[in-house]
Scaffold this active site. Structure first.
Site, PDB file in Angstrom:
ATOM      1  N   LYS A  10       0.833  -1.214   0.000  1.00  0.00           N
ATOM      2  CA  LYS A  10       0.000   0.000   0.000  1.00  0.00           C
ATOM      3  C   LYS A  10       0.865   1.260   0.000  1.00  0.00           C
ATOM      4  CE  LYS A  10      -2.149  -0.816   3.920  1.00  0.00           C
ATOM      5  NZ  LYS A  10      -1.467  -2.044   4.391  1.00  0.00           N
ATOM      6  N   ARG A  85      -9.018   0.961   8.904  1.00  0.00           N
ATOM      7  CA  ARG A  85      -8.571  -0.408   9.173  1.00  0.00           C
ATOM      8  C   ARG A  85      -9.688  -1.217   9.847  1.00  0.00           C
ATOM      9  NH1 ARG A  85      -3.039   0.611   8.413  1.00  0.00           N
ATOM     10  NH2 ARG A  85      -1.659  -0.668   9.629  1.00  0.00           N
ATOM     11  N   ARG A 124      12.214  -4.799   4.803  1.00  0.00           N
ATOM     12  CA  ARG A 124      11.854  -3.400   4.546  1.00  0.00           C
ATOM     13  C   ARG A 124      12.773  -2.430   5.288  1.00  0.00           C
ATOM     14  NH1 ARG A 124       5.761  -1.504   5.193  1.00  0.00           N
ATOM     15  NH2 ARG A 124       5.951  -2.121   7.365  1.00  0.00           N
ATOM     16  N   ARG A 157      11.889  -0.432  10.756  1.00  0.00           N
ATOM     17  CA  ARG A 157      10.792  -0.038  11.645  1.00  0.00           C
ATOM     18  C   ARG A 157      10.735  -0.969  12.854  1.00  0.00           C
ATOM     19  NH1 ARG A 157       5.451   0.815   8.066  1.00  0.00           N
ATOM     20  NH2 ARG A 157       4.589  -0.186   9.906  1.00  0.00           N
ATOM     21  N   ARG A 168       0.883  -8.507  13.801  1.00  0.00           N
ATOM     22  CA  ARG A 168       0.178  -7.536  12.950  1.00  0.00           C
ATOM     23  C   ARG A 168      -0.653  -8.244  11.888  1.00  0.00           C
ATOM     24  NH1 ARG A 168       4.961  -4.449  10.809  1.00  0.00           N
ATOM     25  NH2 ARG A 168       3.543  -3.176   9.612  1.00  0.00           N
TER      26      ARG A 168
HETATM   27  P1  AMP Z   1       1.323   1.009   8.896  1.00  0.00           P
HETATM   28  O1  AMP Z   1       2.467   1.910   8.563  1.00  0.00           O
HETATM   29  O2  AMP Z   1       0.123   1.277   8.051  1.00  0.00           O
HETATM   30  O3  AMP Z   1       1.709  -0.447   8.897  1.00  0.00           O
HETATM   31  O4  AMP Z   1       0.886   1.374  10.403  1.00  0.00           O
HETATM   32  C1  AMP Z   1       1.796   1.267  11.466  1.00  0.00           C
HETATM   33  C2  AMP Z   1       1.045   1.234  12.783  1.00  0.00           C
HETATM   34  O5  AMP Z   1       0.320   2.460  12.954  1.00  0.00           O
HETATM   35  C3  AMP Z   1      -0.004   0.132  12.918  1.00  0.00           C
HETATM   36  O6  AMP Z   1       0.558  -1.122  13.324  1.00  0.00           O
HETATM   37  C4  AMP Z   1      -0.908   0.741  13.991  1.00  0.00           C
HETATM   38  O7  AMP Z   1      -0.313   0.659  15.277  1.00  0.00           O
HETATM   39  C5  AMP Z   1      -0.939   2.213  13.579  1.00  0.00           C
HETATM   40  N1  AMP Z   1      -2.011   2.496  12.610  1.00  0.00           N
HETATM   41  C6  AMP Z   1      -1.855   2.951  11.346  1.00  0.00           C
HETATM   42  N2  AMP Z   1      -3.038   3.125  10.742  1.00  0.00           N
HETATM   43  C7  AMP Z   1      -3.983   2.755  11.642  1.00  0.00           C
HETATM   44  C8  AMP Z   1      -5.401   2.697  11.620  1.00  0.00           C
HETATM   45  N3  AMP Z   1      -6.114   3.070  10.541  1.00  0.00           N
HETATM   46  N4  AMP Z   1      -6.039   2.253  12.716  1.00  0.00           N
HETATM   47  C9  AMP Z   1      -5.361   1.892  13.832  1.00  0.00           C
HETATM   48  N5  AMP Z   1      -4.028   1.915  13.924  1.00  0.00           N
HETATM   49  C10 AMP Z   1      -3.324   2.349  12.836  1.00  0.00           C
END
Ligand code: AMP
Length: 223
Positions: A10, A85, A124, A157, A168
């Site tokens: 994404k 999400r 990554r 990360r 996750r």
């Molecule tokens: P990502 O970079 O999209 O993988 O997001 C990293 C982390 O940010 C996730 O594991 C969550 O802890 C938080 N996060 C990002 N987007 C959301 C969302 N829409 N709802 C809840 N937590 C989020």
């Protein structure tokens, strides 16, 4: 809007859409990571969730995204990466878009095999300054350890450790099904095969954008 498990591409697709088609993107993950790094009030509130790979509570996410989208003009469109999400967040987004009279064009669902997701997440690297994504094997930076775009240092990360990755993916599987069903019922869901290279995924997205009439023709032809 881009849906799909962590590692489905994404973030990379959102970056390409911005770079090649000039459609801005908002990534909730990036936004939260920035706040955590800066140690802001919001950052302190969400850091435990973000570092442990748990979902930030819906009310916080919806409030943050409402503020973020309110300060932007949406006339040229915006790609949402990682939001919503959950169905609760999707309903919050619907309310916001209804108020702004800017309906959602579609939800692009990137599907991907679990083995591909784990390989992508464990290799990554992200830029600590601008958030750009790289992969040690499939998408390395030109100068090892540094971002091609801004020269920032590339880091792993904290939530890309193997144990956190697995957690996750489990959380995502539980939340994704009702969310996907939500957009399918609305007739907004489009599946893209996320297993291939980012170029292949981008070409699929481009064809979809063309078919749906989401872009002026010249932008599709020139990309
Ligand atoms: P990502 O970079 O999209 O993988 O997001 C990293 C982390 O940010 C996730 O594991 C969550 O802890 C938080 N996060 C990002 N987007 C959301 C969302 N829409 N709802 C809840 N937590 C989020």
């Amino acid at each position: 809007m881009l849906l799909g498990p962590p590692g489905s591409g994404k973030g990379t697709l959102a970056e390409l859409l911005e770079e090649r088609l000039a459609i801005a993107h908002v990534s909730t993950g990036e936004l939260f990571r920035r706040e955590v790094e800066r140690g802001t009030g919001l950052g302190r509130r969400v850091s435990r969730y973000v570092l442990e790979g748990q979902l930030v509570p819906d009310d916080v996410v919806v409030a943050v995204m409402t503020r973020e989208l309110q300060r932007r003009s949406l006339t040229r469109g915006v790609v949402l990466d990682g939001f919503p999400r959950t169905v609760g967040q999707a309903q919050g987004l619907d309310r916001l878009l209804m108020r702004r009279k800017q309906p959602l064009d579609g939800a692009l669902y990137l599907t991907c095999r679990p083995s591909v997701l784990v390989a992508r997440l464990s290799g990554r690297r992200v830029c600590s300054r601008c958030g750009a994504n790289y992969h040690v094997q499939t998408m390395p930076s030109t100068r090892q350890g540094f971002c091609d775009r801004c020269g920032g240092r590339l880091v792993i990360r904290k939530d890309d450790r193997v144990a956190t990755i697995k957690q996750r993916l489990v959380i995502d599987r539980a939340k994704a099904r009702p969310l996907v069903a939500y957009y399918r019922r609305k007739g907004l869901l489009h599946r893209l095969d996320g297993n291939g290279s980012i170029d292949k995924v981008f070409q699929q997205a481009l064809r979809l954008f063309g078919r749906q009439g989401w872009l002026e023709d010249d932008r599709v032809k020139n990309s």
